[in-house]
Scaffold this motif. Structure first.
Motif, PDB file in Angstrom:
ATOM      1  N   GLU A 117      56.553  14.967  18.652  1.00  0.00           N
ATOM      2  CA  GLU A 117      56.130  15.762  19.973  1.00  0.00           C
ATOM      3  C   GLU A 117      54.601  15.892  20.042  1.00  0.00           C
ATOM      4  OE1 GLU A 117      58.496  19.511  20.740  1.00  0.00           O
ATOM      5  OE2 GLU A 117      59.368  18.907  18.853  1.00  0.00           O
ATOM      6  N   ALA A 118      53.942  16.032  19.044  1.00  0.00           N
ATOM      7  CA  ALA A 118      52.336  16.243  18.945  1.00  0.00           C
ATOM      8  C   ALA A 118      51.840  14.894  19.281  1.00  0.00           C
ATOM      9  CB  ALA A 118      51.947  16.522  17.661  1.00  0.00           C
ATOM     10  N   THR A 119      52.240  13.626  19.093  1.00  0.00           N
ATOM     11  CA  THR A 119      51.680  12.539  19.467  1.00  0.00           C
ATOM     12  C   THR A 119      51.969  12.010  21.107  1.00  0.00           C
ATOM     13  OG1 THR A 119      53.472  11.118  18.387  1.00  0.00           O
ATOM     14  CG2 THR A 119      51.506  11.484  17.154  1.00  0.00           C
ATOM     15  N   PHE A 120      53.224  12.511  21.334  1.00  0.00           N
ATOM     16  CA  PHE A 120      53.593  12.298  22.786  1.00  0.00           C
ATOM     17  C   PHE A 120      52.689  13.296  23.477  1.00  0.00           C
ATOM     18  CE2 PHE A 120      55.875  13.667  26.405  1.00  0.00           C
ATOM     19  CZ  PHE A 120      56.632  12.736  26.815  1.00  0.00           C
ATOM     20  N   HIS A 121      52.454  14.347  23.019  1.00  0.00           N
ATOM     21  CA  HIS A 121      51.648  15.107  24.018  1.00  0.00           C
ATOM     22  C   HIS A 121      50.317  14.683  24.041  1.00  0.00           C
ATOM     23  CE1 HIS A 121      54.658  18.064  24.996  1.00  0.00           C
ATOM     24  NE2 HIS A 121      54.880  18.508  23.889  1.00  0.00           N
ATOM     25  N   ALA A 122      49.820  14.333  23.088  1.00  0.00           N
ATOM     26  CA  ALA A 122      48.328  13.830  22.921  1.00  0.00           C
ATOM     27  C   ALA A 122      47.990  12.629  23.817  1.00  0.00           C
ATOM     28  CB  ALA A 122      47.911  13.673  21.466  1.00  0.00           C
ATOM     29  N   LEU A 123      49.074  11.704  23.795  1.00  0.00           N
ATOM     30  CA  LEU A 123      48.849  10.695  24.583  1.00  0.00           C
ATOM     31  C   LEU A 123      49.001  11.034  26.051  1.00  0.00           C
ATOM     32  CD1 LEU A 123      50.976   8.091  22.817  1.00  0.00           C
ATOM     33  CD2 LEU A 123      48.427   8.172  22.975  1.00  0.00           C
ATOM     34  N   GLU A 240      47.263  12.587  12.356  1.00  0.00           N
ATOM     35  CA  GLU A 240      47.140  13.195  11.023  1.00  0.00           C
ATOM     36  C   GLU A 240      48.316  13.997  10.666  1.00  0.00           C
ATOM     37  OE1 GLU A 240      44.035  13.763   8.823  1.00  0.00           O
ATOM     38  OE2 GLU A 240      42.265  14.088  10.633  1.00  0.00           O
ATOM     39  N   VAL A 241      49.372  13.490  11.154  1.00  0.00           N
ATOM     40  CA  VAL A 241      50.760  13.875  10.824  1.00  0.00           C
ATOM     41  C   VAL A 241      51.126  14.100   9.333  1.00  0.00           C
ATOM     42  CG1 VAL A 241      53.198  13.935  11.325  1.00  0.00           C
ATOM     43  CG2 VAL A 241      51.561  13.868  13.243  1.00  0.00           C
ATOM     44  N   ALA A 263      43.427  15.349  17.737  1.00  0.00           N
ATOM     45  CA  ALA A 263      44.248  15.086  16.547  1.00  0.00           C
ATOM     46  C   ALA A 263      45.538  15.702  16.355  1.00  0.00           C
ATOM     47  CB  ALA A 263      43.181  15.485  15.312  1.00  0.00           C
ATOM     48  N   THR A 264      46.502  15.039  15.851  1.00  0.00           N
ATOM     49  CA  THR A 264      47.644  15.588  15.862  1.00  0.00           C
ATOM     50  C   THR A 264      48.103  15.837  14.240  1.00  0.00           C
ATOM     51  OG1 THR A 264      48.832  13.349  15.708  1.00  0.00           O
ATOM     52  CG2 THR A 264      48.652  14.378  17.927  1.00  0.00           C
ATOM     53  N   PHE A 265      49.132  16.962  14.030  1.00  0.00           N
ATOM     54  CA  PHE A 265      49.351  17.282  12.789  1.00  0.00           C
ATOM     55  C   PHE A 265      50.622  17.782  12.752  1.00  0.00           C
ATOM     56  CE2 PHE A 265      44.772  18.046  13.424  1.00  0.00           C
ATOM     57  CZ  PHE A 265      44.470  17.608  12.230  1.00  0.00           C
ATOM     58  N   ILE A 275      56.928  22.079  12.664  1.00  0.00           N
ATOM     59  CA  ILE A 275      55.685  22.404  13.384  1.00  0.00           C
ATOM     60  C   ILE A 275      54.854  21.134  13.813  1.00  0.00           C
ATOM     61  CG2 ILE A 275      54.447  22.410  11.318  1.00  0.00           C
ATOM     62  CD1 ILE A 275      53.525  24.737  14.160  1.00  0.00           C
ATOM     63  N   GLY A 276      54.595  21.250  14.930  1.00  0.00           N
ATOM     64  CA  GLY A 276      53.449  20.308  15.333  1.00  0.00           C
ATOM     65  C   GLY A 276      52.195  20.770  16.018  1.00  0.00           C
ATOM     66  N   ILE A 277      51.233  20.161  15.978  1.00  0.00           N
ATOM     67  CA  ILE A 277      49.983  20.705  16.302  1.00  0.00           C
ATOM     68  C   ILE A 277      49.296  19.631  16.936  1.00  0.00           C
ATOM     69  CG2 ILE A 277      47.638  21.479  15.508  1.00  0.00           C
ATOM     70  CD1 ILE A 277      49.191  22.505  13.067  1.00  0.00           C
ATOM     71  N   VAL A 278      48.580  20.105  18.243  1.00  0.00           N
ATOM     72  CA  VAL A 278      47.526  19.176  18.914  1.00  0.00           C
ATOM     73  C   VAL A 278      46.228  19.815  19.090  1.00  0.00           C
ATOM     74  CG1 VAL A 278      47.091  17.901  20.958  1.00  0.00           C
ATOM     75  CG2 VAL A 278      49.430  18.140  20.193  1.00  0.00           C
ATOM     76  N   ALA A 279      45.101  19.298  18.789  1.00  0.00           N
ATOM     77  CA  ALA A 279      43.942  19.980  18.442  1.00  0.00           C
ATOM     78  C   ALA A 279      42.855  19.142  18.844  1.00  0.00           C
ATOM     79  CB  ALA A 279      43.514  20.542  17.192  1.00  0.00           C
ATOM     80  N   GLY A 280      41.980  19.582  19.471  1.00  0.00           N
ATOM     81  CA  GLY A 280      40.834  18.524  20.222  1.00  0.00           C
ATOM     82  C   GLY A 280      39.623  19.242  20.964  1.00  0.00           C
TER      83      GLY A 280
END
Length: 433
Positions: A117-123, A240-241, A263-265, A275-280
């Motif tokens: 989900e985090a990488t999906f949202h980041a893109l 960075e998952v 970055a995604t975690f 947990i999923g994290i999008v930060a930037g």
């Protein structure tokens, strides 16, 4: 039912109600094993057998299974609050504050429930911010299950350089907007961007390509990506998952000194809780959480679930203790040195690989820096080795090139015992060849 029939019985029940008999093909072990309990670095099956765990929940369990500090924090929170789904909660604020303090790129933070989900949202955020459609990923990189990136991971040699989807059902119209380039080749990236100006929204990269074992990005590659993306106004995303929280609280970006735009975690951030994290960057992340033109919807009923955030806060507290990452790295080095000694003793064309608490054996010799180099791997021997590990109750993914993990619950004594088993396995496999 006899206790020795427990695994088979549960496997039979699973086959009747679970698609494929598992929750994912990547969870298959090649044998009917049903786990009923986990503690520290051990797993226990329905027949009462104990296993040493080098899978660690795909790397999520960096502290060890059922860590008391995690359990206590989750238990305490469960008495005070559960899912609200409206407004904000104190836990959300505290968690995002802690993440922002630790991760270099994290000027703003948003939460979801998984790494994919985090990488999906980041893109999606990168596309909205730039107004562009195309993204660049690298051969061998895995960034989740969604259509834009579910391709060109462990490709056969003939599939390198062409569209290689992970499965059926992927929207090719979406996937064709993704450009796959060789890892550790900044020249290829620069050439593509200059030949296609104004078309690429983002570059997403694992700073260590752990999905194909442990191919480490060179400092020059990451630094050049940072320079090129700034020049071309492309969003640089570090996935960075896997590396995040496992190798450092600040992610690999805090080790390599290159700060991405986003970055995604996931995984190790929650010690087994979703947990999923999008930060930037603030100006990019401001697309999230507002409405109207230029906004990005990032919803999810379970985003910021209190139990998960309690686990994240407790995990960060534990990982913040002095010497934690030094201990993890020492364990990894212990394992890798032991593997190299075994390979040398048997005259085996193999080498240890990994970083920090990640380890594996590559079954080839010589240098490697991109996916093409891994085609030298003896996949048949690699697979046989991993299957024998599971037969000897050492749990990991029974697929060639896949990484294995350590946790803080592993000890040098546990590793030495496991290395003895590995030595015996390899000796027998070599004798049969």
């Amino acid at each position: 039912m006899n206790v020795r029939d427990g695994n088979l019985a549960l496997a039979a029940r699973a086959s009747k109600v679970m698609a494929g008999g598992h929750l994912s093909p990547s969870r298959k072990l090649g044998a009917s094993i049903a786990f009923t309990r986990a503690s520290g670095c051990y797993l226990f099956d329905a027949d009462g057998n104990r296993y040493t765990d080098f899978h660690c929940g795909f790397g999520a369990n960096v502290l060890g299974h059922c860590h008391p500090a995690i359990a206590a924090r989750v238990h305490a929170v469960s008495h005070d609050i559960d899912l609200i789904g409206a407004g904000i909660t104190q836990l959300e604020v505290e968690t995002c504050e802690v993440i922002a303090r630790n991760i270099p790129c994290a000027e703003l933070v948003s939460l979801c429930s998984s790494g994919s989900e985090a990488t999906f949202h980041a893109l999606r955020i990168a596309r909205a911010f730039t107004g562009r459609k195309k993204v660049i990923k690298f051969q061998g990189g895995y960034h989740g299950w969604h259509d834009a990136v579910a391709m060109n991971v462990q490709s056969e040699s003939g599939a390198i350089g062409r569209y290689d989807p992970l499965c059926d059902g992927i929207m090719e119209e979406t996937a064709r907007h993704t450009i796959v380039l060789p890892y550790n080749d900044a020249g290829a990236v620069e050439a593509y961007l200059k030949a296609n100006p104004g078309e690429v929204a983002a570059i997403i990269v694992e700073p260590i390509a752990h999905n194909i074992g442990s191919v480490i990005a060179t400092d020059a590659f990451l630094s050049d990506l940072r320079t090129i993306t700034r020049e071309q106004e492309v969003v640089l995303i570090f996935d960075e998952v896997i590396t995040g929280f496992r190798h450092a609280l600040g992610g690999y970006q805090s080790i390599c000194g290159v700060t991405p735009d986003l970055a995604t975690f996931g995984k190790a951030a929650g010690s087994g809780y979703p947990i999923g994290i999008v930060a930037g960057r603030r100006d990019i992340m401001e697309c999230v959480g507002r409405t109207g033109k230029g906004s990005v919807f990032m919803g999810g009923t379970f985003n910021g679930t209190p139990s998960s955030l309690a686990a994240v806060l407790a995990t960060i507290e534990e990982l913040s203790k002095q010497g934690t990452y030094e201990r993890l790295s020492a364990l990894g080095m212990h394992m890798r040195k032991g593997l190299d000694a075994i390979a040398l003793r048997h005259g085996l064309e193999a080498q240890s690989a990994g970083f920090g608490s990640v380890w594996l054996l590559y079954f080839f010799s010589g240098a490697y820096s991109r996916y093409d180099d891994l085609l030298r791997n003896d996949d048949a021997l690699d697979l046989a080795f991993r299957q024998k590990m599971i037969e000897h109750r050492l749990i990991g993914q029974p697929l060639p090139l896949k990484r294995l993990y350590l946790s803080l619950a592993h000890t040098p004594e546990v590793l030495d015992e496991s290395l003895g088993v590995i030595d015996s396995i390899l000796e027998r496999l070599i004798a049969r060849r």
